[in-house]
Design a protein around this motif. Structure first.
Motif, PDB file in Angstrom:
ATOM      1  N   VAL A  32       0.872  -1.085  -0.293  1.00 54.57           N
ATOM      2  CA  VAL A  32      -0.219  -0.329   0.503  1.00 54.57           C
ATOM      3  C   VAL A  32       0.724   1.598   0.087  1.00 54.57           C
ATOM      4  N   ILE A  33       2.315   1.644   1.069  1.00 58.12           N
ATOM      5  CA  ILE A  33       2.698   2.699   0.782  1.00 58.12           C
ATOM      6  C   ILE A  33       3.350   2.455  -0.028  1.00 58.12           C
ATOM      7  N   SER A  34       4.239   1.456  -1.527  1.00 56.63           N
ATOM      8  CA  SER A  34       4.649   2.198  -2.650  1.00 56.63           C
ATOM      9  C   SER A  34       3.363   2.130  -3.455  1.00 56.63           C
ATOM     10  N   ASP A  35       2.454   1.862  -2.855  1.00 55.45           N
ATOM     11  CA  ASP A  35       1.686   2.396  -3.949  1.00 55.45           C
ATOM     12  C   ASP A  35       1.262   4.208  -3.975  1.00 55.45           C
ATOM     13  N   ILE A  36       1.102   4.354  -3.035  1.00 59.05           N
ATOM     14  CA  ILE A  36       1.198   6.041  -2.291  1.00 59.05           C
ATOM     15  C   ILE A  36       2.105   6.420  -3.434  1.00 59.05           C
ATOM     16  N   PHE A  37       3.757   6.122  -3.238  1.00 58.77           N
ATOM     17  CA  PHE A  37       4.460   6.495  -3.164  1.00 58.77           C
ATOM     18  C   PHE A  37       4.751   6.837  -4.890  1.00 58.77           C
ATOM     19  N   PHE A  38       4.234   5.564  -5.463  1.00 58.45           N
ATOM     20  CA  PHE A  38       4.531   5.885  -7.152  1.00 58.45           C
ATOM     21  C   PHE A  38       2.781   7.242  -7.374  1.00 58.45           C
ATOM     22  N   VAL A  39       2.271   7.433  -6.621  1.00 49.87           N
ATOM     23  CA  VAL A  39       0.731   7.576  -7.137  1.00 49.87           C
ATOM     24  C   VAL A  39       1.848   9.603  -7.363  1.00 49.87           C
ATOM     25  N   LEU A  40       2.261   9.843  -5.858  1.00 51.55           N
ATOM     26  CA  LEU A  40       2.778  10.834  -5.395  1.00 51.55           C
ATOM     27  C   LEU A  40       3.747  11.360  -6.092  1.00 51.55           C
ATOM     28  N   ASN A  48       4.908  17.730  -4.548  1.00 51.82           N
ATOM     29  CA  ASN A  48       4.704  17.348  -3.192  1.00 51.82           C
ATOM     30  C   ASN A  48       5.579  17.455  -1.961  1.00 51.82           C
ATOM     31  N   ALA A  49       5.495  16.661  -0.906  1.00 52.57           N
ATOM     32  CA  ALA A  49       6.648  16.216  -0.045  1.00 52.57           C
ATOM     33  C   ALA A  49       7.997  16.193   0.073  1.00 52.57           C
ATOM     34  N   LEU A  50       7.212  15.045  -1.000  1.00 50.00           N
ATOM     35  CA  LEU A  50       8.069  13.635  -1.022  1.00 50.00           C
ATOM     36  C   LEU A  50       8.970  13.514  -1.944  1.00 50.00           C
ATOM     37  N   PHE A  51       8.087  14.082  -3.484  1.00 52.00           N
ATOM     38  CA  PHE A  51       8.561  14.319  -4.513  1.00 52.00           C
ATOM     39  C   PHE A  51       9.018  16.003  -5.329  1.00 52.00           C
ATOM     40  N   GLN A  52      10.273  16.296  -5.534  1.00 50.45           N
ATOM     41  CA  GLN A  52       9.551  17.251  -6.556  1.00 50.45           C
ATOM     42  C   GLN A  52       9.566  17.545  -8.192  1.00 50.45           C
ATOM     43  N   THR A  53      10.004  16.474  -8.889  1.00 48.49           N
ATOM     44  CA  THR A  53      10.063  16.585  -9.921  1.00 48.49           C
ATOM     45  C   THR A  53       9.383  14.674  -9.754  1.00 48.49           C
ATOM     46  N   SER A  54       8.812  14.594 -11.142  1.00 49.55           N
ATOM     47  CA  SER A  54       8.003  13.510 -11.471  1.00 49.55           C
ATOM     48  C   SER A  54       8.856  12.512 -11.876  1.00 49.55           C
ATOM     49  N   PHE A  55       8.524  11.008 -12.285  1.00 52.29           N
ATOM     50  CA  PHE A  55       9.388  10.139 -12.359  1.00 52.29           C
ATOM     51  C   PHE A  55       9.955  10.067 -13.877  1.00 52.29           C
ATOM     52  N   ARG A  56       8.802  10.604 -15.222  1.00 51.25           N
ATOM     53  CA  ARG A  56       8.542  10.669 -16.602  1.00 51.25           C
ATOM     54  C   ARG A  56       9.284  12.402 -16.502  1.00 51.25           C
ATOM     55  N   GLU A  73       2.379   3.910 -17.949  1.00 52.62           N
ATOM     56  CA  GLU A  73       2.156   4.087 -16.611  1.00 52.62           C
ATOM     57  C   GLU A  73       0.989   3.239 -16.388  1.00 52.62           C
ATOM     58  N   ASN A  74       0.509   3.183 -17.152  1.00 50.09           N
ATOM     59  CA  ASN A  74      -0.902   2.063 -17.279  1.00 50.09           C
ATOM     60  C   ASN A  74      -0.815   1.227 -16.521  1.00 50.09           C
ATOM     61  N   TYR A  75       0.501   0.104 -17.294  1.00 52.05           N
ATOM     62  CA  TYR A  75       0.590  -0.994 -17.091  1.00 52.05           C
ATOM     63  C   TYR A  75       0.761  -1.627 -14.973  1.00 52.05           C
ATOM     64  N   CYS A  76       1.593  -0.163 -14.990  1.00 41.25           N
ATOM     65  CA  CYS A  76       1.465  -0.358 -12.938  1.00 41.25           C
ATOM     66  C   CYS A  76       0.456  -0.796 -12.296  1.00 41.25           C
ATOM     67  N   ILE A  77      -0.926   0.348 -13.278  1.00 43.62           N
ATOM     68  CA  ILE A  77      -1.778   0.053 -12.575  1.00 43.62           C
ATOM     69  C   ILE A  77      -2.290  -1.462 -12.435  1.00 43.62           C
ATOM     70  N   ILE A  78      -2.254  -2.132 -13.514  1.00 40.90           N
ATOM     71  CA  ILE A  78      -3.456  -3.434 -13.868  1.00 40.90           C
ATOM     72  C   ILE A  78      -2.241  -4.746 -13.067  1.00 40.90           C
ATOM     73  N   ILE A  79      -0.436  -4.228 -12.449  1.00 38.89           N
ATOM     74  CA  ILE A  79       0.081  -4.909 -11.669  1.00 38.89           C
ATOM     75  C   ILE A  79       0.149  -5.497 -10.546  1.00 38.89           C
ATOM     76  N   ASP A  80      -0.597  -3.744 -10.259  1.00 37.85           N
ATOM     77  CA  ASP A  80      -0.232  -3.916  -8.571  1.00 37.85           C
ATOM     78  C   ASP A  80      -1.698  -4.371  -8.440  1.00 37.85           C
ATOM     79  N   ARG A 125      11.885  -0.672  -4.052  1.00 37.76           N
ATOM     80  CA  ARG A 125      10.616   0.329  -5.377  1.00 37.76           C
ATOM     81  C   ARG A 125      10.561   1.586  -4.566  1.00 37.76           C
ATOM     82  N   MET A 126      10.805   1.972  -3.254  1.00 36.38           N
ATOM     83  CA  MET A 126       9.798   3.121  -2.476  1.00 36.38           C
ATOM     84  C   MET A 126      11.773   4.011  -2.646  1.00 36.38           C
ATOM     85  N   TYR A 127      12.730   3.517  -2.328  1.00 39.21           N
ATOM     86  CA  TYR A 127      13.844   3.753  -1.822  1.00 39.21           C
ATOM     87  C   TYR A 127      14.304   3.992  -3.209  1.00 39.21           C
TER      88      TYR A 127
END
Length: 339
Positions: A32-40, A48-56, A73-80, A125-127
């Motif tokens: 669940v936490i890693s999913d939150i990281f991915f969304v942020l 936001n408080a965690l990321f200033q630059t997006s992965f893309r 990126e839509n694949y990540c939704i299905i995989i998760d 993944r999160m780190y």
């Protein structure tokens, strides 16, 4: 009539069940936490408080010819979602019971270390997401190799344990065989290959932007490694380890879709790059492998579907946490089998 006593938990058995439950809980929480990281880390969520630059944005800063297109990126939704489904099944199995005790431990197809590995995967993944957003490319890529390596280890554990206990499950819990094969093993294979392809792209980024290797060559190296990996999987699945891997279908699909995202990003009708053609060839090769696998599975008969000899069942090889009390257990199980 002999009345069989109910299963009971010895102190050490109780501790093992608790360890199993805690491991599953930690795996769910880290998922669940890693999913939150991915969304942020998505474009719509930064800064936001965690990321200033997006992965893309970071990926665009370090481009390759084999960088995946934005729609991947839509694949990540299905995989998760698939990962959450088999984790939910593990939680449900903690509450269900069979003649030995909790279904999750009896037989123990997925021991606590299985879920501890998955928790480690999510932490890595999160780190790696955090380091990637800070453009610490080398550290992020090193961490990106933990998920595929650990996921393939988990697949090995699931394949071997299911094969070991399949005969018992075919009589006592046939639906569990299908859930393990199509939910857990296919979900793990989907995630393992997706994370492997991302790790290979990350390796290409390091070779280009840290080691100074030119991009066309780097992309060719990445595609060659992908082709060797998928050929190795096909050989293992079709010829060497068929009885373990024949019901895993998601690998070819995720490889084709990932290569498709590389293809669409680098495709230019007036300037068709050699690596784009190479990528299309691997997609075609993988599709043919997938068709061969489907035909092979349709022509083969699963051993678990064959009629079983009606004889007293032996449970010496069935590793369980809870054991039936007394010498009446074999009589009880034999009577159940005869019914």
């Amino acid at each position: 009539m002999v009345r069989a006593k109910m299963p009971f938990l010895q102190p050490n058995h109780s501790n093992h069940v608790l360890n199993h439950a805690v491991s599953v809980a930690v795996a769910v929480i880290t998922q669940v936490i890693s999913d939150i990281f991915f969304v942020l880390g998505k474009d719509s969520s930064v800064p936001n408080a965690l990321f200033q630059t997006s992965f893309r944005e970071v990926s665009e800063t370090f481009p390759l010819e084999v960088t995946m297109d934005w729609w991947s990126e839509n694949y990540c939704i299905i995989i998760d979602l698939w990962s959450k489904a088999w984790l939910l099944d593990a939680v449900v199995n903690l509450c269900r019971r069979n003649v030995f005790g909790p279904v999750s431990c009896n037989p123990e197809l997925h021991p606590p270390v299985f879920y501890q590995l998955w928790a480690t995967v999510n932490i890595a993944r999160m780190y790696s997401m955090y380091l990637w957003s800070r453009q610490f490319i080398l550290g992020a890529v090193l961490l990106q190799w933990i998920p595929p390596v650990f996921s393939f280890c988990m697949l090995y554990m699931s394949y071997s344990n299911l094969s070991k206990h399949k005969a018992w499950l075919a009589i006592n819990s046939p639906s569990m065989i299908s859930r393990i094969r199509y939910l857990t093993q296919n979900g793990l294979a989907l995630f393992a290959w997706w994370s492997l392809l991302n790790a290979l792209v990350g390796l290409g980024v390091v070779l280009k932007h840290k080691a100074g290797v030119p991009d066309p060559l780097v992309s060719t190296i990445v595609l060659t490694i992908v082709s060797l990996c998928i050929i190795t999987w096909f050989v293992l699945q079709t010829f060497l380890l068929t009885k373990y891997m024949c019901h895993t279908f998601t690998v070819y699909a995720v490889v084709v879709m990932s290569l498709g995202s590389m293809f669409t990003r680098s495709y230019h009708i007036r300037d068709l790059a050699a690596n784009t053609v190479y990528c299309g060839f691997i997609m075609l090769m993988t599709t043919i492998m997938s068709l061969i696998h489907l035909v092979t599975v349709c022509l083969c008969t699963d051993e678990s579907s064959k009629p079983l000899v009606m004889e007293p069942l032996k449970f010496d090889d069935c590793v369980t946490v809870c054991q039936l009390e007394g010498s009446v257990k074999n009589n009880q199980l034999y009577n159940r089998h005869q019914i």
